[in-house]
Enzyme design. Structure first.
Site, PDB file in Angstrom:
ATOM      1  N   SER A  73       0.869  -1.180   0.000  1.00 35.04           N
ATOM      2  CA  SER A  73       0.000   0.000   0.000  1.00 35.04           C
ATOM      3  C   SER A  73       0.898   1.220   0.000  1.00 35.04           C
ATOM      4  O   SER A  73       2.076   1.137   0.372  1.00 35.04           O
ATOM      5  CB  SER A  73      -0.843  -0.005   1.280  1.00 35.04           C
ATOM      6  OG  SER A  73      -1.416   1.265   1.512  1.00 35.04           O
ATOM      7  N   TYR A 129      -2.850  -1.364  10.429  1.00 37.64           N
ATOM      8  CA  TYR A 129      -2.751  -1.537   8.971  1.00 37.64           C
ATOM      9  C   TYR A 129      -1.413  -1.007   8.445  1.00 37.64           C
ATOM     10  O   TYR A 129      -0.710  -1.692   7.692  1.00 37.64           O
ATOM     11  CB  TYR A 129      -3.927  -0.805   8.310  1.00 37.64           C
ATOM     12  CG  TYR A 129      -3.999  -0.976   6.811  1.00 37.64           C
ATOM     13  CD1 TYR A 129      -4.637  -2.075   6.247  1.00 37.64           C
ATOM     14  CD2 TYR A 129      -3.437  -0.036   5.950  1.00 37.64           C
ATOM     15  CE1 TYR A 129      -4.712  -2.230   4.875  1.00 37.64           C
ATOM     16  CE2 TYR A 129      -3.505  -0.186   4.576  1.00 37.64           C
ATOM     17  CZ  TYR A 129      -4.151  -1.286   4.040  1.00 37.64           C
ATOM     18  OH  TYR A 129      -4.220  -1.449   2.680  1.00 37.64           O
TER      19      TYR A 129
HETATM   20  C1  BGC Z   1      -6.220   1.488   1.998  1.00 38.23           C
HETATM   21  C2  BGC Z   1      -7.367   2.345   1.523  1.00 38.23           C
HETATM   22  C3  BGC Z   1      -6.904   3.751   1.259  1.00 38.23           C
HETATM   23  C4  BGC Z   1      -5.638   3.796   0.432  1.00 38.23           C
HETATM   24  C5  BGC Z   1      -5.068   5.193   0.316  1.00 38.23           C
HETATM   25  C6  BGC Z   1      -5.090   1.602   1.032  1.00 38.23           C
HETATM   26  O1  BGC Z   1      -4.029   0.767   1.397  1.00 38.23           O
HETATM   27  O2  BGC Z   1      -6.655   0.140   2.143  1.00 38.23           O
HETATM   28  O3  BGC Z   1      -8.407   2.346   2.479  1.00 38.23           O
HETATM   29  O4  BGC Z   1      -7.916   4.461   0.579  1.00 38.23           O
HETATM   30  O5  BGC Z   1      -4.666   2.952   0.997  1.00 38.23           O
HETATM   31  O6  BGC Z   1      -4.998   5.860   1.542  1.00 38.23           O
END
Ligand code: BGC
Length: 268
Positions: free
Chosen positions: A153, A166
């Site tokens: 991410s 996360y």
């Molecule tokens: C998340 C999303 C978020 C995106 C940008 C992703 O890894 O799961 O919820 O919109 O990152 O912030």
């Protein structure tokens, strides 16, 4: 069928019943890969992905497994080999958010996110690596013995208040991906991260479902549009293909510029 960059190969994709995983599964199937569509809760959606792939002339099966559970992961890889005979690509995609203010975050919210997002990638990559090493390079199929894609991410590098579990899981993925890439490269196994930005999927529905939310989100995306699962699918196909044969141990961001500190455009 489009250009068949992954012809003769098979892929196992975790969390492939929705969102980015579904997009990657369909793109890879269009590129010629046979696919195992992993899901944990929603069998109907997984079956829809399987049907879509079959309607495109591809081959696919669905398989229920919780990627944080060792025996379920092992059973899933055994099913893949039993069905397709070999394995060429693994996409560690399954992931979730359990958001909470740091001081309110429960141990369960922490453990669940780390368990699926990080430990799940460990368990699946370890099974994949063992199989790739055993198989070796399959001549005429791919220059690599295997490819592992780690879905990360932008929050691998962008801190995220209210989402500490996360962000920690994605920061962890970066060093996990690099360390196994270093260890597995002599076996001709490539390991690459994908860092999606805001992709329009169920995980971030709150961020795009109203015009107000979407406009706010767009202030974080210099390129001016939300991403689509296909944006990630196209990248995943290329990473898995021999066109990317010299790439390993790095994360490629696909984020419309979200990691470019857009807040500094005319300030700072
Ligand atoms: C998340 C999303 C978020 C995106 C940008 C992703 O890894 O799961 O919820 O919109 O990152 O912030």
């Amino acid at each position: 069928m489009e250009q068949q960059k992954l012809k003769g190969q098979s892929v196992l994709i975790t969390g492939a019943d929705s969102g980015i995983g579904r997009g990657v599964a369909i793109s890879m199937a269009k590129a010629g890969a046979k696919a195992l569509i992993n899901f944990v809760h929603n069998q109907d959606s997984a079956e829809e992905v399987v049907s879509e792939i079959r309607s495109l002339g591809g081959e696919a099966i669905s398989f229920k497994a919780d990627v944080s559970q060792e025996t379920e992961v092992q059973a899933m890889f055994a099913k893949h080999i039993e069905t397709f005979g070999s394995i060429d690509i693994v996409v560690n995609n399954a992931g979730l958010q359990k958001d909470a203010k740091f001081t309110d975050m429960t141990l369960d919210e922490w453990n669940t996110v780390i368990g699926i997002n990080l430990t799940g990638q460990f368990l699946c990559s370890r099974e994949a690596a063992k199989l790739f090493i055993k198989q070796g390079v399959r001549n005429g199929v791919s220059r690599a013995a295997g490819k592992i894609i780690c879905m990360s991410s932008v929050h691998e590098v962008i801190p995220w208040a209210g989402h500490v579990n996360y962000a920690a899981s994605k920061g962890g993925i970066n060093m996990f991906m690099k360390s196994i890439a270093q260890e597995l490269a002599p076996h001709r196994i490539r390991v690459i991260g994908i860092g999606p930005g805001a992709i329009q999927t169920p995980i971030n529905k709150d961020a795009w479902e109203t015009p107000e939310a979407l406009n706010k989100l767009l202030t974080l995306i210099p390129y001016g549009r939300i991403g689509q699962p296909e944006d990630i699918g196209n990248l995943a196909v290329w990473i898995a293909s021999d066109e990317a044969d010299y790439i390993t141990g790095t994360t490629i961001f696909a984020d419309g510029g979200m990691t470019l500190y857009p807040g500094f455009t005319d300030n700072g």
